[in-house]
Design a protein around this motif. Sequence first.
Motif, PDB file in Angstrom:
ATOM      1  N   VAL A 136      35.161  48.393  48.269  1.00 37.95           N
ATOM      2  CA  VAL A 136      34.333  47.262  47.872  1.00 37.95           C
ATOM      3  C   VAL A 136      35.210  46.018  47.958  1.00 37.95           C
ATOM      4  N   PRO A 137      35.183  45.334  49.088  1.00 43.48           N
ATOM      5  CA  PRO A 137      36.065  44.174  49.254  1.00 43.48           C
ATOM      6  C   PRO A 137      35.628  43.027  48.375  1.00 43.48           C
ATOM      7  N   ARG A 144      35.151  45.006  42.858  1.00 40.32           N
ATOM      8  CA  ARG A 144      34.819  46.420  42.735  1.00 40.32           C
ATOM      9  C   ARG A 144      34.309  46.767  41.345  1.00 40.32           C
ATOM     10  N   ASP A 145      34.945  46.252  40.314  1.00 38.12           N
ATOM     11  CA  ASP A 145      34.550  46.603  38.954  1.00 38.12           C
ATOM     12  C   ASP A 145      33.163  46.060  38.610  1.00 38.12           C
ATOM     13  N   ALA A 146      32.879  44.831  39.050  1.00 40.82           N
ATOM     14  CA  ALA A 146      31.551  44.268  38.824  1.00 40.82           C
ATOM     15  C   ALA A 146      30.500  45.060  39.610  1.00 40.82           C
ATOM     16  N   PHE A 147      30.852  45.435  40.815  1.00 37.63           N
ATOM     17  CA  PHE A 147      29.951  46.238  41.649  1.00 37.63           C
ATOM     18  C   PHE A 147      29.659  47.578  40.978  1.00 37.63           C
ATOM     19  N   GLU A 180      49.345  48.544  50.381  1.00 37.43           N
ATOM     20  CA  GLU A 180      48.145  49.350  50.630  1.00 37.43           C
ATOM     21  C   GLU A 180      47.734  50.138  49.387  1.00 37.43           C
ATOM     22  N   THR A 181      48.713  50.591  48.632  1.00 40.97           N
ATOM     23  CA  THR A 181      48.421  51.272  47.366  1.00 40.97           C
ATOM     24  C   THR A 181      47.729  50.330  46.392  1.00 40.97           C
ATOM     25  N   GLU A 182      48.255  49.105  46.276  1.00 37.40           N
ATOM     26  CA  GLU A 182      47.667  48.111  45.374  1.00 37.40           C
ATOM     27  C   GLU A 182      46.244  47.768  45.807  1.00 37.40           C
ATOM     28  N   ARG A 183      46.062  47.575  47.105  1.00 32.12           N
ATOM     29  CA  ARG A 183      44.733  47.200  47.614  1.00 32.12           C
ATOM     30  C   ARG A 183      43.733  48.327  47.384  1.00 32.12           C
ATOM     31  N   ALA A 184      44.154  49.560  47.639  1.00 30.48           N
ATOM     32  CA  ALA A 184      43.254  50.698  47.447  1.00 30.48           C
ATOM     33  C   ALA A 184      42.879  50.855  45.974  1.00 30.48           C
ATOM     34  N   ALA A 185      43.840  50.656  45.079  1.00 35.63           N
ATOM     35  CA  ALA A 185      43.551  50.771  43.651  1.00 35.63           C
ATOM     36  C   ALA A 185      42.546  49.718  43.205  1.00 35.63           C
ATOM     37  N   ASP A 186      42.575  48.554  43.842  1.00 39.92           N
ATOM     38  CA  ASP A 186      41.685  47.456  43.463  1.00 39.92           C
ATOM     39  C   ASP A 186      40.300  47.557  44.101  1.00 39.92           C
ATOM     40  N   GLU A 187      40.192  48.242  45.244  1.00 35.36           N
ATOM     41  CA  GLU A 187      38.952  48.199  46.027  1.00 35.36           C
ATOM     42  C   GLU A 187      38.151  49.496  46.058  1.00 35.36           C
ATOM     43  N   THR A 188      38.760  50.637  45.772  1.00 32.69           N
ATOM     44  CA  THR A 188      38.071  51.907  46.004  1.00 32.69           C
ATOM     45  C   THR A 188      37.106  52.272  44.881  1.00 32.69           C
TER      46      THR A 188
END
Length: 220
Positions: A136-137, A144-147, A180-188
């Motif tokens: 969820v970009p 992502r959390d709001a989504f 990439e780890t940080e981005r995945a944790a924030d978006e998945t």
Amino acid sequence: MLRAAGVGIGDEVVVPAFGNVEVAEAVTLVGALPVFADIDPVTYCLDPYAVQAAVTARTAAVVVVHRFGRPADIRQLHALGQRHGLLVLEQAECEAPYDEVAQRRQRAAYLDGRLRGVRAPDGGDGHTYQQYVVRVPGNGRPDRDAFARAVRAKGVDCRVPVKTPVHRLPEFRRYVSLPETERAADETLALPVDASLTKRDMQRIVAACNALGGLLQPAS
């Protein structure tokens, strides 16, 4: 397995930080130091190139974790291990019966073809969809959390697969660059894909997500 292989005090073991705190804990239990390497953004497993960059003269082993039903690039990781004389261990996920996997894949294909505004998982390399993990970009819009909150409000049981990467936890805090780890944790976000889901359930998931899809711009 680490102890049996002689890994111990003074050794380093390369591990992922994207979930799986028990792997880092196992390394510390034998007296070794967990060294975190970044993940591949498609598979969510250790990136062989990031592992290569993390290897030092003290590195004794690499622990590879397969994620969400998508296997790691184990061929490259074993080749890297052979080049450096490293033990390469795998942590596999629980295997599901063939019929269940087939049904998960069927439901994943349904979602792949209908979801809008989120990035569907890559289904390559025999994905068994232990979890159906989308991106969820944010792009400055609802995150992502709001989504997730909005989708749950519509009756869809979604969850954040990795809330805090291991290198952010107090007991393992490291000042290391893992973009990439940080981005995945924030978006998945993991959406339901269980074999028990009915067609109506699947339609509800798609409707709930797509109602918000116009608020989000898919990542390029």
